[in-house]
Design a protein around this motif. Structure first.
Motif, short mmCIF file in Angstrom:
data_model
loop_
_atom_site.label_atom_id
_atom_site.label_comp_id
_atom_site.label_asym_id
_atom_site.label_seq_id
_atom_site.Cartn_x
_atom_site.Cartn_y
_atom_site.Cartn_z
N LEU A 329 0.86 -1.18 0.00
CA LEU A 329 0.00 0.00 0.00
C LEU A 329 0.90 1.23 0.00
O LEU A 329 1.49 1.59 1.02
N LEU A 330 1.04 1.85 -1.16
CA LEU A 330 1.86 3.05 -1.26
C LEU A 330 1.16 4.21 -0.57
O LEU A 330 -0.03 4.15 -0.24
N SER A 331 1.90 5.26 -0.34
CA SER A 331 1.33 6.44 0.31
C SER A 331 0.14 6.97 -0.48
O SER A 331 0.21 7.15 -1.70
N GLY A 332 -0.99 7.14 0.22
CA GLY A 332 -2.18 7.69 -0.41
C GLY A 332 -3.01 6.67 -1.17
O GLY A 332 -3.97 7.04 -1.86
N SER A 333 -2.70 5.38 -1.05
CA SER A 333 -3.41 4.38 -1.85
C SER A 333 -4.59 3.79 -1.10
O SER A 333 -4.63 3.73 0.13
N THR A 334 -5.57 3.31 -1.88
CA THR A 334 -6.77 2.64 -1.37
C THR A 334 -7.01 1.40 -2.22
O THR A 334 -6.98 1.47 -3.45
N ASN A 492 -3.86 3.37 3.05
CA ASN A 492 -2.65 3.88 3.71
C ASN A 492 -2.48 5.34 3.32
O ASN A 492 -2.23 5.65 2.14
N ASN A 493 -2.61 6.22 4.28
CA ASN A 493 -2.41 7.64 4.04
C ASN A 493 -1.11 8.15 4.66
O ASN A 493 -0.88 9.35 4.71
#
Length: 522
Positions: A329-334, A492-493
């Motif tokens: 889960l990369l930064s900002g991913s849903t 993941n934010n």
């Protein structure tokens, strides 16, 4: 209680309205597995001068080698005073215990000196001491002081009060629904309430209090001391009234009660979860309040807190399963969890954190985690490690969502996690309680993983973080994310990439619930 192969749930019920009333009864349901339930006729109803204005809460105790159940309950008498009464089965050989008889000796306990007449209630399950006497505690109040009063009896009918409080807290008001029980120092098994309380090499003791002034259930770990005629419970840590106090659940969870399950040698906890919508909503739908999924409880290996986990029988309702593993889960991913019915689901996920040491700094001392969670804006505000977690009961466009998430911090001499359940965007409706809940917990930086299990059932979201060391329950009422229009996401934010080490989610079948001779899916 568990009796002759049957689980019994007695609960406070107003048969006349979906609101609290002045003729509360003991409703009664039975089950063979704690999941599928049969409703029976009410067990105890107001009928005598000692309970004519309501039959309030209490407990069951089984005597004589599991052959003789007794119920101790609070009656609101003809003078609106609170007294304790006894009831026994009309036919103890009936495993459903359909009928109950009130003893002629009632009331068996009246408010003693130093206890307010209208704040003396909720007798606990009794335990048998080494001296052959039964003991029971009752919640009470005197002014702002909350008390737990101890009683002794040789025959379970004639009760004598101990003039000294068994446990007390200042500036809290009444101690409702006290629950006092031993827990093993090692292992997940439970022990009977009458287990040898003096054997401190094997057990610790738990005192749970429901503080009406806060509408939360707090628990204390400590020592049960018996010195001659002097008995008391001494907690390891006194009540502070701050977020550092231990709670079963940091969301909606009150008036809980545990019992020892003889069938599987475990202690099981029930909790009442009230509504977050209006009284008018309750009246329209015709009911209010639910019970949580039963939880098995035991002492954590650290000895500092309890662990709670949904009973294994819940897996009987597992239906279609989907799994995800080794997904970054990369930064900002849903990421949507597809292939399940997201309005009724059991989801368990393990997150892997690669660099705990890079967590941002926070000294949690003096910080209210609930306020901190509310500033996270449903998990969208970025930190170094987190927020990351689940979006439950979410609409496809994410206008509705209940976010359950973690954020990791570096604190003085340790690492801490923040667990939040944010209801601020749970519904487009404005007339709801959308309080955000949260708490801190210690992180082991060598583990590199953190788990979350969430049970979702239309209007309830029960979450178990860090393998059940932290629990948060919320009630939500989405207007878009209903039935097949509900979705489940992992997100993941935070700045740092988080890996889904493994995720398993199951659509949940409906339990069989109904009246004797007429069972249906609910």
């Amino acid at each position: 209680m568990y009796y002759k192969g049957v689980y019994h749930l007695f609960y406070q019920h107003n048969p006349y309205a979906a609101t609290f009333g002045d003729r509360i009864v003991w409703a009664h349901s039975v089950s063979y597995d704690l999941i599928n339930w049969i409703h029976l006729n009410n067990a105890i109803e107001p009928s005598e001068p000692f309970d004519i204005n309501s039959c309030w809460s209490g407990s069951a105790t089984i005597l004589e080698g599991g052959e003789k159940p007794f119920i101790l309950y609070t009656g609101i008498d003809e003078n609106k005073h609170q007294v304790q009464n006894l009831a026994i089965p009309k036919n103890a050989s009936d495993p459903f215990l359909r009928e109950w008889i009130k003893l002629p000796q009632n009331p068996v306990m009246k408010p003693p000196i130093g206890v307010e007449l209208n704040n003396f209630r909720d007798p606990s399950t009794a335990w048998l001491g080494n001296d052959g006497k039964w003991r029971v505690v009752v919640g009470a109040q005197n002014g702002d002081q909350g008390k737990v009063i101890l009683y002794h009896s040789k025959d379970f009918v004639d009760w004598k009060v101990d003039s000294r409080p068994f446990f007390a807290t200042d500036n809290t008001g009444v101690c409702e629904c006290p629950d006092f029980f031993p827990v093993l120092i090692k292992g997940e098994n439970g022990v009977d309430t009458s287990f040898d309380h003096q054997d401190s090499n094997f057990v610790r003791h738990v005192m749970k209090i429901s503080y009406l002034s806060r509408l939360h259930d707090y628990y204390f770990l400590g020592n049960y001391n018996v010195f001659g005629d002097n008995e008391n419970f001494v907690p390891d840590v006194k009540f502070t009234g701050t977020s550092s106090d231990l709670r079963y659940d940091y969301g909606k969870f009150y008036a809980s009660k545990s019992f020892f399950d003889y069938a599987k040698n475990r202690r099981i906890l029930w909790g009442w979860v009230n509504e977050s919508d209006s009284t008018q909503d309750d009246i329209q739908k015709g009911w209010a309040g639910i019970q949580s999924i039963p939880r098995q409880i035991w002492l954590d290996k650290s000895g500092k807190r309890l662990v709670q986990w949904p009973i294994e029988e819940i897996e009987k309702l597992h239906d279609k399963q989907v799994s995800i593993s080794k997904e970054n889960l990369l930064s900002g991913s849903t990421l949507q969890v597809s292939g399940i019915i997201a309005s009724q689901v059991d989801v368990e996920v393990v997150f892997e954190i690669s660099e705990v040491e890079s967590a941002e700094w926070l000294d949690p001392k003096g910080v209210d985690p609930q306020i901190l969670c509310s500033k996270k804006e449903d998990g969208s505000r970025s930190g170094k490690i987190g927020p990351f977690g689940l979006l439950a009961l979410a609409s496809e466009d994410l206008r509705e969502q209940t976010s359950v998430f973690f954020q990791i911090y570096k604190a003085p001499n340790r690492y801490v996690g923040l667990m939040c359940s944010d209801q601020s965007r749970s519904s487009l409706r404005d007339d709801l309680d959308k309080t955000t809940y949260g708490t801190f917990f210690d992180i082991d930086p060598t583990q590199k993983t953190i788990s979350l299990r969430t049970l979702i059932d239309h209007s309830i979201v029960e979450s178990f973080g860090d393998e059940g060391r932290i629990c948060i329950t919320s009630r939500v009422y989405p207007s878009l994310a209903i039935d097949k229009n509900a979705h489940l996401f992992v997100f993941n934010n935070g700045i740092q990439t988080i890996q889904i080490s493994k995720l398993n989610a199951w659509s949940m079948k409906q339990a069989q619930i109904g009246y004797e001779g007429n069972i249906s899916c609910v």
